[in-house]
Scaffold this active site. Structure first.
Site, PDB file in Angstrom:
ATOM      1  CG  ASP A 102       0.019  -3.890   2.789  1.00 47.16           C
ATOM      2  OD1 ASP A 102       0.489  -3.351   1.766  1.00 47.16           O
ATOM      3  OD2 ASP A 102      -0.391  -3.242   3.772  1.00 47.16           O
TER       4      ASP A 102
ATOM      5  CB  SER B  10       3.091   1.986   5.834  1.00 47.35           C
ATOM      6  OG  SER B  10       1.843   1.747   6.379  1.00 47.35           O
TER       7      SER B  10
ATOM      8  CG  HIS C 210      -0.537   0.331   2.490  1.00 44.56           C
ATOM      9  ND1 HIS C 210      -0.181  -0.612   3.419  1.00 44.56           N
ATOM     10  CD2 HIS C 210      -0.351   1.520   3.091  1.00 44.56           C
ATOM     11  CE1 HIS C 210       0.196  -0.017   4.539  1.00 44.56           C
ATOM     12  NE2 HIS C 210       0.103   1.289   4.364  1.00 44.56           N
TER      13      HIS C 210
END
Lengths: 462, 460
Positions: free
Chosen positions: A111, A190, A81
Site C-alpha cells: 500500500d 491515508s 489506495h
C-alpha cells in the site's frame, strides 16, 4: 474490519467536536512544535482522479488523501489506495500552492505509492527515521487531511510496534507489520506521515479500526523506504513467489525450541507445489539462512525474506517433515499483481480483468487461462445474455481464452465483424455454462448510471 | 389521447368489479359453513441459521382449515421449511365456550404445492366440522372471490372475510390464479370461495425450493391454489415415504434449455432440447461418458423439447420419477451427431439439509458430512475430503482454538478425516490417549491451515 482511510469525493459535512485528551507531555510542547515545524513544509494534500471499473464500465472518481515530500526534486510518498489507478493527481503543498504530479509507481502489496511533483524549484522535504527503534509509548504526531481537512496535525503515542493484520481479501498486505497509534487518524489521513519528536517519518498512516476510538495503523518507515527505493529505481517492486501459505509455529506447538515456519497450504499451480512441498512441512531455512516465525507477528518478515529471493533462480529450502529433515530445491517465480489489469468492453457492456493466482485458486481452475468478468452494465448485451460479475470466460466460439490481451483481440474482431451470435463458455464456482451473446445490429445502448444488480442466471440442477 | 384511454380503461375495470362482486347473502351463507372449520394453529419452531448453524426458538401461529371429519388440517407451507423444525403444535377450534384445543402432528410436506398438512391427535374418534371443496378450475380472470382469514388476537382471532379479484390466470407451467392485491399473512392458507359461495381453493404463496416451496416461481404475489392441486392429499393424506431403496433417481448434470438462438448457432434443425452445461464429478452421467456441450434430445424414450428455463424443471422431475438403479437410454447430439448413451441412474445423493450430523461435546463442535450439493456450492474438488464444521459451542475447546463454522476438517493429528465415522474414531482414540494438544488441519475457503486445540479432558 479495518478500512483504508482515503476519502471519497464528498467531504464529510459533519464536524464533530472531540476533545482529544491531549497529553501534556512534561514540558514537551516545544518538542512537538519543533517536530511539526520540521515536517509541515513537506506535507502534501493529494487529490487523485482514480479510474475505476464499476458496474461494467470505466469511471473517474475523485479521491482525497495525504502525502509527504522526500526529496528536493519533488518525490512524494503516499498510499497505493490513494494514488493507485489514477493518471491525473492534483497536489496542494503546505503553502497552498497547487501542483500536478505524475504517478511514478505503486505497490499494492504494501500500500505504498510514489509521485513526482512537476515543479522547477527546490522543495522542502523530510527524512525517514528508523522504525525498528520505535517503542510503544513514544510520542508521535500524525499529519494529513482527515476527512479532507488539509494540514491537520494530531498527537499521540505508539500503542504497539508490530501489529499483525490478517492478510485477507482486498486488505491484503502480507509483507506489512503495522505501527499502531492513538494519534487521531481518520479517512483522508491515508498516505500522511507519522513522525517522531525528531521530525523524522517513522510510518505512513494507512488504516483505522472502524468503530474504535483512536486505533490507527501506519506502515513502518523501514518497509516504506525499501519499497520507495525500488519504485524510484525500477518503477515497481519485484518479488519472488513460491506459492506457499505460511503459518506461525504456535499454530502447531508452543514449544519455543521448535524453529521455523509452517506451510499451511499451497497454490496448486506454484513452484512450491511442483517441488513437492506439503501442508504441515516446517520450513526452517532458505539457502542456508534460518527462517523463524514463532508468532503471527513474525510472519511478515519471513514473507519478505522469501520475496527477496532472486526471481527465476534456484532456491533451496530446508524442511522438517515430521522429524525428518529434507532439502527441496525449486525455481522461484515473480509474484503476479494483486489486482489484474482491467478493461472495459463497452459494446457488450461489461468489464473484465486478468486472472490473478488468487482468482485461479478460488475458482479451482486447472490453469491460468481465461478472463474474469468484473462487472456488467444494466441493459447491455452482456447483461442481457446473463453474463455477470464473477463469471470466468474460458472459451469464445471455438477459441480458448488465454489472457486479457488475447481476449481483447478476439473481442475486437467479433465487434468489427458484427457476427450476430457469439457463444461463450464460462465458469462460475463449480459450474460451467454456455452464454449466447447477441450482437444485434442497432441494439439499444446500455442504460446510463444504472447499477448492475443481476448476478447472472442461476443454473438448474437436473 | 392517452388520458382518454386511461379514463376508458378505468371505467371498464370499475364496471367489471361491480358486476362481479359477491353479494352479502352469499358470503354470509359461506361464512356459516366455513367458520366452524377455520382454526388457529399454534406451534414452536426451532430455527437453524444456515450460515452459522446457531439455533433459536420462536413461537408462531397460523391459520388452519379442517378438511376431514377425523381432523386433517391444511395450513400454508411456511410451517415446513428448510432449517426449521416445528414442535409443540396445538390446534384450536371453535370460539368461547365451544373452544376445543388439540395436539397435532405435522405430516410430510407435499413437494408440488406449498401447503402443509397436520393431523389432530385425540383419544376418541373425532367428528369435526370441515370444509369440502369444489374443483376450482372454473375460476376466470376478473372473477370476484371471497377469502376467509383470521383476525388479530385483539379480535379473538375471529374469522374475517376479504374480497379480491382474480387478477391474472396463467396456463404455464401449470394453471395459476393470481390475486389482484396483497393479502394479510393471517389469510394465507385460508379458504377461497367463488361468486356462488363454493369453496374452490385456498390463498397460496409460491416460494423458492430453498424456502421449502414449489420449484418454479417466487412471485411474492398471493395466488389461489385451486382445489384440484391439493384434493389428492385430502383424499389420501401424505405419508412418510418408505425407504425401499428405489428413491429419487439422479443423473448428475446441470442443463440449459436449447433456445432457438442456441439451435441456430449450432445449425440444429431442432425445436428444443437440453444442453449439458456441467457434468457433476462422480455422477452417473460422468460414468456414462456424458460431456458438457452434449444436447439431450430423448430420455428413456421421452422426447426432450426444453426451450425455456422453467422447462428444465420438468426434466428434473422426469429423471427423479424414473427410479434409481435402472439403465436408461439417453439420446444426445454431440457435435451435431446423434448418439445414444446408456446411463445407470443412481440414487439421488443426500442433500445438505439431510446430511448426517455429529455433535462432539468434548471439543464443542457439531460436524456434518460433505454432501454433493455442498461440494458444488463450495466448489470443492473431489480430492478435498473431510467433514464441515456446522456449529461451535460458545467457550468450547474449538472456540478457544479459533476454529470457525464452515471450516472443513481434513485431519486430526495427522489422521485423515473423510467422514463422521473417521472423526468419531479419531476422537475416540484421542480420548484414550488424552494428549495435551490436538492439531486440526482444515480448509477455510480456498486456503488451508492448522488449528491447535488444547482439550480439557475430564478427570479419569
Amino acid at each position: 474490519m479495518i478500512p483504508r482511510i482515503a476519502v471519497g469525493a464528498a467531504l464529510c459535512a459533519g464536524v464533530l467536536l472531540v476533545s482529544n485528551g491531549c497529553a501534556t507531555i512534561g514540558g514537551s510542547e516545544k518538542a512537538v512544535l519543533r517536530a511539526k515545524d520540521t515536517v509541515f513544509p513537506a506535507l502534501v494534500h493529494i487529490r487523485p482522479v482514480k479510474e475505476i471499473y464499476t458496474s461494467g464500465k470505466r469511471q473517474e472518481v475523485l479521491a482525497i488523501g495525504s502525502g509527504f515530500i522526500i526529496s528536493p526534486d519533488g518525490y512524494v510518498v503516499t498510499n497505493e489506495h490513494v494514488a493507485g489507478e489514477s493518471k491525473f493527481v492534483q497536489c496542494v503543498l503546505s503553502d497552498k500552492e497547487e501542483v500536478e504530479a505524475e504517478v511514478v509507481g505503486v505497490d499494492t502489496f504494501t500500500d505504498v505509492a510514489v509521485l513526482k511533483l512537476e515543479v522547477d524549484h527546490r522543495l522542502p522535504f523530510v527524512e525517514f527515521g528508523n522504525s525498528d527503534d520505535v517503542e510503544a509509548g513514544n510520542t508521535v504526531i500524525a499529519m494529513g487531511s482527515p476527512h479532507g481537512l488539509a494540514r491537520s496535525v494530531s498527537l499521540g503515542i505508539v500503542s504497539v510496534t508490530d501489529r499483525y493484520l490478517e492478510d485477507i481479501g482486498p486488505m491484503t498486505s502480507p509483507f506489512n507489520s503495522w505501527i499502531q497509534t492513538d494519534a487521531a487518524i481518520n479517512p483522508g489521513n491515508s498516505g500522511g506521515p507519522l513522525i517522531d519528536l525528531h521530525g523524522r517519518v517513522i510510518g505512513v498512516n494507512a488504516r483505522v479500526l472502524r468503530g474504535a476510538e483512536n486505533v490507527g495503523f501506519a506502515i513502518p518507515s523501514n518497509i516504506v523506504k525499501d519499497v520507495v527505493d525500488d519504485i524510484i529505481k525500477h518503477g515497481r517492486v519485484q518479488r519472488s513467489w513460491i506459492g506457499a501459505d505460511l503459518q506461525e509455529m504456535l499454530a502447531r506447538t508452543d514449544d519455543p525450541a521448535r524453529h521455523g515456519v509452517i506451510v499451511a497450504g499451497l497454490d496448486p499451480i506454484s513452484p512450491a507445489a511442483k517441488a513437492g512441498i506439503r501442508p504441515g512441512d516446517v520450513i526452517t531455512a532458505v539457502n542456508g539462512k534460518p527462517l523463524h516465525a514463532r508468532f503471527e507477528e513474525d510472519l511478515p518478515a519471513v514473507r519478505r525474506a522469501i520475496a527477496a529471493l532472486p526471481i527465476g533462480q534456484e532456491a533451496t529450502f530446508t524442511l522438517l517433515r515430521g522429524e525428518e529433515e529434507q532439502q527441496v530445491t525449486l525455481v522461484t517465480e515473480e509474484r503476479g499483481a494483486l489486482r489484474g489489469d482491467e478493461v472495459a468492453f463497452d459494446e457488450w457492456g461489461f468489464t473484465a480483468s486478468e486472472l490473478t493466482p488468487e482468482l485461479v485458486r478460488e475458482a479451482q481452475l486447472p490453469s491460468r487461462m481465461g478472463v474474469f468478468v468484473s462487472g456488467q452494465q444494466v441493459g447491455g448485451i452482456a447483461a442481457n445474455a446473463n453474463l455477470g460479475g464473477g463469471d470466468i470466460i474460458l472459451r469464445v466460439d471455438d477459441t480458448p481464452i488465454q489472457n486479457l490481451a488475447q481476449f481483447k483481440e478476439v473481442y475486437d474482431g467479433l465487434v468489427a465483424s458484427k457476427k450476430e451470435l457469439v457463444l461463450l463458455f464460462v465458469k462460475r464456482g463449480a459450474l460451467t455454462r454456455y452464454v449466447m451473446i447477441k450482437q444485434t445490429p442497432g441494439a439499444p445502448a446500455p442504460a446510463e448510471g444504472a447499477e448492475a444488480v443481476n448476478e447472472g442466471e442461476p443454473a438448474h440442477v437436473e | 389521447m392517452w388520458s382518454k384511454l386511461g379514463i376508458a380503461l378505468a371505467l371498464v375495470s370499475a364496471q367489471t368489479a361491480f358486476a362481479a362482486g359477491i353479494s352479502g347473502d352469499v358470503l354470509r351463507a359461506a361464512y356459516e359453513r366455513i367458520d366452524p372449520a377455520v382454526c388457529l394453529v399454534e406451534f414452536s419452531l426451532e430455527i437453524t441459521n444456515a450460515a452459522t448453524g446457531q439455533q433459536s426458538k420462536q413461537n408462531r401461529n397460523a391459520l388452519g382449515l379442517v378438511v376431514t371429519e377425523d381432523g386433517l388440517v391444511m395450513t400454508h407451507g411456511h410451517m415446513a421449511v428448510e432449517n426449521s423444525t416445528p414442535f409443540n403444535i396445538k390446534v384450536t377450534l371453535g370460539k368461547g365456550d365451544d373452544e376445543q384445543r388439540y395436539d397435532a402432528e405435522l405430516l410430510p410436506k407435499p413437494d408440488d404445492v406449498n401447503i402443509a398438512f397436520l393431523q389432530i391427535k385425540d383419544d376418541k374418534p373425532l367428528k369435526l366440522p370441515y370444509v369440502r371443496f369444489s374443483s376450482g378450475d372454473s375460476l376466470q380472470l376478473g372473477d370476484s372471490v371471497g377469502m376467509f382469514g383470521l383476525g388479530p388476537d385483539t379480535l379473538d382471532h375471529a374469522t374475517m372475510i376479504q374480497e379480491r379479484l382474480i387478477g391474472a390466470v396463467l396456463d404455464k407451467p401449470r394453471r395459476t390464479y393470481a390475486l389482484d392485491d396483497a393479502v394479510r399473512f393471517a389469510f394465507v392458507g385460508g379458504p377461497v370461495v367463488d361468486s356462488r359461495g363454493r369453496a374452490v381453493g385456498v390463498v397460496g404463496f409460491d416460494l423458492s425450493t430453498a424456502e421449502g416451496g414449489e420449484v418454479y416461481t417466487r412471485s411474492g404475489n398471493p395466488l389461489v391454489y385451486q382445489a384440484s392441486l391439493f384434493q389428492k392429499y385430502i383424499d389420501k393424506p401424505p405419508v412418510e415415504k418408505e425407504d425401499d431403496g428405489a428413491g429419487d433417481a439422479w443423473l448428475g448434470v446441470f442443463t440449459q434449455p436449447l433456445t432457438p438462438d442456441f439451435a441456430r448457432y449450432w445449425n440444429l434443425d431442432r425445436d428444443g432440447g437440453l444442453i449439458v452445461s456441467t457434468v457433476v464429478p462422480g455422477s452417473p452421467a460422468e460414468a456414462a461418458g456424458l460431456q458438457s456441450g452434449d444436447i439431450i434430445i430423448t430420455f428413456d424414450g421421452t422426447p426432450i423439447r426444453a426451450k425455456l428455463d422453467r422447462d428444465v424443471m420438468g426434466f428434473t422431475k422426469l429423471v427423479r420419477d424414473t427410479g434409481a438403479g435402472k439403465p436408461v437410454e439417453v439420446r444426445v447430439l454431440r457435435d451435431g451427431q446423434p448418439i445414444t448413451v446408456t446411463v445407470d441412474l443412481g440414487l439421488r445423493p443426500p442433500s445438505e439439509q439431510d446430511a448426517a450430523e455429529y455433535e462432539d461435546t468434548q471439543l464443542g463442535i457439531t460436524i456434518r458430512e460433505l454432501t454433493t450439493d455442498l461440494r458444488i456450492r463450495l466448489n470443492l474438488s473431489e480430492d478435498v475430503q473431510g467433514v464441515i464444521v456446522r456449529r461451535i459451542e460458545s467457550g468450547s475447546v474449538a472456540q478457544v482454538g479459533k476454529m470457525i463454522p464452515g471450516a472443513i476438517i481434513m485431519a486430526l493429528n495427522d489422521t485423515p478425516i473423510a467422514s463422521i465415522e473417521d472423526y468419531k474414531n479419531a476422537v475416540a482414540k484421542l480420548t484414550e490417549q488424552r494428549p495435551s494438544e490436538i492439531t486440526v488441519f482444515a480448509r477455510v475457503g480456498p486456503a488451508t491451515g492448522f488449528f491447535r486445540l488444547q482439550p480439557r479432558w475430564p478427570a479419569p
